[in-house]
Design a protein around this motif. Structure first.
Motif, short mmCIF file in Angstrom:
data_model
loop_
_atom_site.label_atom_id
_atom_site.label_comp_id
_atom_site.label_asym_id
_atom_site.label_seq_id
_atom_site.Cartn_x
_atom_site.Cartn_y
_atom_site.Cartn_z
N PHE A 124 36.43 5.89 -39.10
CA PHE A 124 37.53 5.59 -38.19
C PHE A 124 38.14 6.88 -37.63
O PHE A 124 38.50 6.94 -36.46
N ARG A 125 38.23 7.92 -38.47
CA ARG A 125 38.72 9.22 -37.98
C ARG A 125 37.81 9.75 -36.87
O ARG A 125 38.29 10.26 -35.87
N LYS A 126 36.51 9.63 -37.07
CA LYS A 126 35.56 10.10 -36.05
C LYS A 126 35.77 9.34 -34.74
O LYS A 126 35.75 9.93 -33.66
N ASP A 127 35.96 8.02 -34.85
CA ASP A 127 36.22 7.22 -33.65
C ASP A 127 37.50 7.65 -32.95
O ASP A 127 37.55 7.75 -31.72
N LEU A 128 38.56 7.91 -33.73
CA LEU A 128 39.82 8.37 -33.15
C LEU A 128 39.65 9.71 -32.44
O LEU A 128 40.14 9.91 -31.32
N ILE A 129 38.96 10.64 -33.09
CA ILE A 129 38.75 11.96 -32.50
C ILE A 129 37.96 11.84 -31.20
O ILE A 129 38.29 12.49 -30.20
N THR A 130 36.94 10.99 -31.19
CA THR A 130 36.16 10.78 -29.97
C THR A 130 37.03 10.21 -28.86
O THR A 130 36.99 10.67 -27.71
N GLU A 131 37.85 9.22 -29.21
CA GLU A 131 38.74 8.61 -28.22
C GLU A 131 39.78 9.60 -27.72
O GLU A 131 40.05 9.69 -26.51
N TRP A 132 40.37 10.36 -28.63
CA TRP A 132 41.38 11.35 -28.23
C TRP A 132 40.78 12.46 -27.39
O TRP A 132 41.39 12.94 -26.44
#
Length: 92
Positions: free
Chosen positions: A24-32
């Motif tokens: 989920f952190r990876k997904d957030l970083i990608t989105e941000w």
């Protein structure tokens, strides 16, 4: 330089991602990161919290003392040491 976006992402990770899983952190970083690019904020497209604000000798000392060398554990260590509040963490 990608300083502005990198520091923005670092602050967001320290403030908000402690209780989340690695994926989920990876997904957030990608989105941000995509959001920064859309808003013309310079950011490293291969962002890594360890690379941006981590201290290699400190991280190595953590590993010697028994902290696993995986990215989640390293990020958790950075969040704990750089954050100003008591962090809520996920223990892998």
């Amino acid at each position: 330089l990608d300083l502005t976006g990198n520091i923005l992402l670092s602050a967001g990770i320290i403030a908000y991602t402690g209780p989340f899983t690695s994926s989920f952190r990876k997904d957030l970083i990608t989105e941000w990161t995509s959001g920064c690019v859309e808003q013309s904020i310079p950011v490293d497209e291969h962002f890594s919290l360890e690379r941006i604000i981590g201290d290699a000798p400190t991280i190595r000392a953590w590993n010697i003392q028994g902290l696993p060398a995986d990215p989640l554990s390293t990020e958790n260590g950075i969040i704990v040491t750089k954050g100003r509040r008591w962090p809520l963490m996920i223990d892998p």
